[in-house]
Write a protein that holds these residues in place. Structure first.
Motif, PDB file in Angstrom:
ATOM      1  N   GLU A  33       0.829  -1.211   0.000  1.00 40.97           N
ATOM      2  CA  GLU A  33       0.000   0.000   0.000  1.00 40.97           C
ATOM      3  C   GLU A  33       0.858   1.253   0.000  1.00 40.97           C
ATOM      4  O   GLU A  33       0.673   2.169  -0.805  1.00 40.97           O
ATOM      5  CB  GLU A  33      -0.905  -0.007   1.234  1.00 40.97           C
ATOM      6  CG  GLU A  33      -1.597   1.315   1.515  1.00 40.97           C
ATOM      7  CD  GLU A  33      -2.245   1.342   2.893  1.00 40.97           C
ATOM      8  OE1 GLU A  33      -2.650   2.430   3.332  1.00 40.97           O
ATOM      9  OE2 GLU A  33      -2.331   0.280   3.540  1.00 40.97           O
ATOM     10  N   ILE A 100      -6.043  -5.578  -2.163  1.00 36.43           N
ATOM     11  CA  ILE A 100      -4.632  -5.600  -2.548  1.00 36.43           C
ATOM     12  C   ILE A 100      -4.485  -5.808  -4.058  1.00 36.43           C
ATOM     13  O   ILE A 100      -3.563  -5.256  -4.684  1.00 36.43           O
ATOM     14  CB  ILE A 100      -3.860  -6.674  -1.749  1.00 36.43           C
ATOM     15  CG1 ILE A 100      -2.378  -6.310  -1.706  1.00 36.43           C
ATOM     16  CG2 ILE A 100      -4.050  -8.065  -2.319  1.00 36.43           C
ATOM     17  CD1 ILE A 100      -1.574  -7.124  -0.731  1.00 36.43           C
ATOM     18  N   GLU A 141      -7.537  -1.059   2.870  1.00 39.99           N
ATOM     19  CA  GLU A 141      -6.398  -1.935   3.170  1.00 39.99           C
ATOM     20  C   GLU A 141      -5.963  -1.874   4.630  1.00 39.99           C
ATOM     21  O   GLU A 141      -5.978  -2.874   5.346  1.00 39.99           O
ATOM     22  CB  GLU A 141      -5.230  -1.583   2.253  1.00 39.99           C
ATOM     23  CG  GLU A 141      -3.947  -2.349   2.542  1.00 39.99           C
ATOM     24  CD  GLU A 141      -4.094  -3.852   2.405  1.00 39.99           C
ATOM     25  OE1 GLU A 141      -3.428  -4.574   3.167  1.00 39.99           O
ATOM     26  OE2 GLU A 141      -4.873  -4.305   1.556  1.00 39.99           O
TER      27      GLU A 141
END
Length: 450
Positions: A33, A100, A141
């Protein structure tokens, strides 16, 4: 309307290997991320104004580049709502797999995007669209990764596991800064024509590795318990929560959780993304030297996360968050005085210390926020709170650049004021957030000794 008291999941013996595997998976996801997000931040500060906004004056091009950067943050609260609802209703694991994949694809596609010289106005429009997709995906996330890790972790070790998730941030920074440091070894013409694409294209293989690791983890035992309750219908369905439930019953918690998160995210972008732009465009420092400073700072951030994660287990996460906010406010002026020396050694010290001090609060804010929300809305509560802070944070480099446009000679004053304000807001968030601790013991506990 009253909600049923959540029943605690059956006590179970915690498998340390399982907890470490879950935490490592969360770390990998957070690293990807931040690799993706910091890539875009670095490129916004040093490259995109040349390849996507080259027809404007330097300050307008920089502002346009930072505006595109900020769009991703504005999209993050939407991602928090979407992925938070999915995570609380369908499970932490499948939701994190979707997030993801979306992050990796959006980032990799930036590396394939034609420039404005090739397709004109369509190029910055497509860049903004990919940034929006990236922002939505990233919005789901961190909240989910931290929730999954801490719902597996034993109570007395939550500080270190929260810190392990947060180490994904400097690890991602280290990877992205290192990638751009290598790219900037190329001639400037090569960097602007094709070299900048390489770190973005590397997101594709990184995604494959992260996805493989995430597929190996187990679903949260807390969510599994909520699923068993929900299968019976009736009151068990309330265990799933909703957006309305979150803001009707926990709206104040969202406010204080957002405040507690602010300096850890916003301070990072003031002392990295904006500092990179300020150092190169105002102070005249080479891009390579500025990126090298962020590489060194990322190593320091890892140490800060580890140390303060352990400290939080002894004195409480809220005290670490408050202390980090106070330290960031106090050091804001000295740090930017060092920046204004235009000496690369002093600048490196300022960036290293600056990123270290804002990381103090960031290291354990996940523990503080996890305990503020009951399990039925935990994923959504954490995701939305952090991403509200993220939406504000993503605009800070743009705001600082805009404020500087009012000075005859550009100044560090806007950066100092912004850093002080967000630091004090975090102090308030840490203080009041600790007074909204939920006592529904829905996090995994150790099996009592026989």
């Amino acid at each position: 309307m009253t909600h049923p008291v959540e029943s605690a999941p059956p006590t179970r013996e915690v498998d340390p290997r399982e907890v470490r595997r879950i935490a490592f998976s969360a770390f990998i996801g957070t690293a990807l991320e931040w690799y993706d997000f910091f890539l875009f931040g670095t490129a916004s500060a040093l490259v995109f104004q040349h390849v996507y906004f080259s027809g404007s004056s330097p300050i307008v091009a920089t502002m346009a580049s930072f505006a595109t950067f900020g769009v991703g943050f504005l999209a993050r609260p939407l991602g928090g709502v979407l992925f938070g609802a999915m995570g609380d209703r369908w499970g932490r694991k499948p939701t994190l797999i979707v997030s993801i994949v979306a992050i990796g694809l959006a980032t990799g596609l930036v590396g394939c995007l034609p420039t404005s010289a090739s397709i004109g106005l369509a190029a910055p429009i497509l860049l903004t669209c990919l940034r929006l997709l990236q922002g939505v995906a990233v919005g789901g996330e961190w909240g989910g990764a931290t929730t999954l890790a801490l719902e597996h972790a034993p109570p007395e070790k939550r500080g270190r596991y929260a810190a392990l998730v947060q180490i994904g941030s400097p690890a991602g920074t280290l990877l992205s800064s290192g990638a751009f440091a290598l790219v900037f070894l190329l001639p400037d013409a090569s960097v602007d024509s094709w070299g900048w694409r390489l770190p973005f294209l590397a997101a594709f293989p990184f995604l494959g590795i992260a996805l493989w690791i995430r597929l190996q983890v187990e679903e949260s035992p807390v969510f599994q318990q909520a699923e068993r309750e929900a299968e019976g219908g009736g009151e068990g369905e309330a265990a799933r929560g909703s957006f309305v439930d979150l803001f009707r019953h926990h709206g104040v918690k969202v406010l204080w959780a957002s405040c507690a998160s602010l300096v850890g995210i916003g301070g990072f972008f003031v002392m990295s993304t904006y500092a990179l732009s300020y150092g190169t465009s105002v102070l005249g420092i080479e891009r390579q030297s500025m990126v090298n400073a962020t590489v060194i700072a990322a190593v320091g951030q890892i140490l800060i996360n580890v140390g303060f994660g352990r400290l939080a287990e002894k004195i409480g996460a809220h005290r670490v968050v408050i202390g980090g906010g106070l330290a960031s406010a106090i050091l804001a002026w000295p740090l930017w005085i060092l920046m204004d020396t235009a000496n690369i050694v002093a600048i490196t010290v300022a960036i290293v210390l600056g990123l270290a001090v804002v990381t103090i609060s960031y290291s354990v804010v996940g523990v503080l926020i996890t305990h503020m929300f009951p399990s039925r809305v935990r994923y959504m509560g954490m995701a939305i709170s952090v991403n509200i802070a993220g939406a504000i944070s993503g605009l800070l480099p743009f705001i600082a650049t805009w404020l500087n446009s009012f000075y005859e000679e550009q100044s560090s004053t806007p950066a100092i004021l912004i850093l002080v304000v967000i630091s004090l807001v975090t102090v308030l968030g840490g203080y009041f957030g600790s007074r909204h601790h939920t006592e529904d013991e829905v996090l995994v506990t150790e099996k009592p000794a026989a």
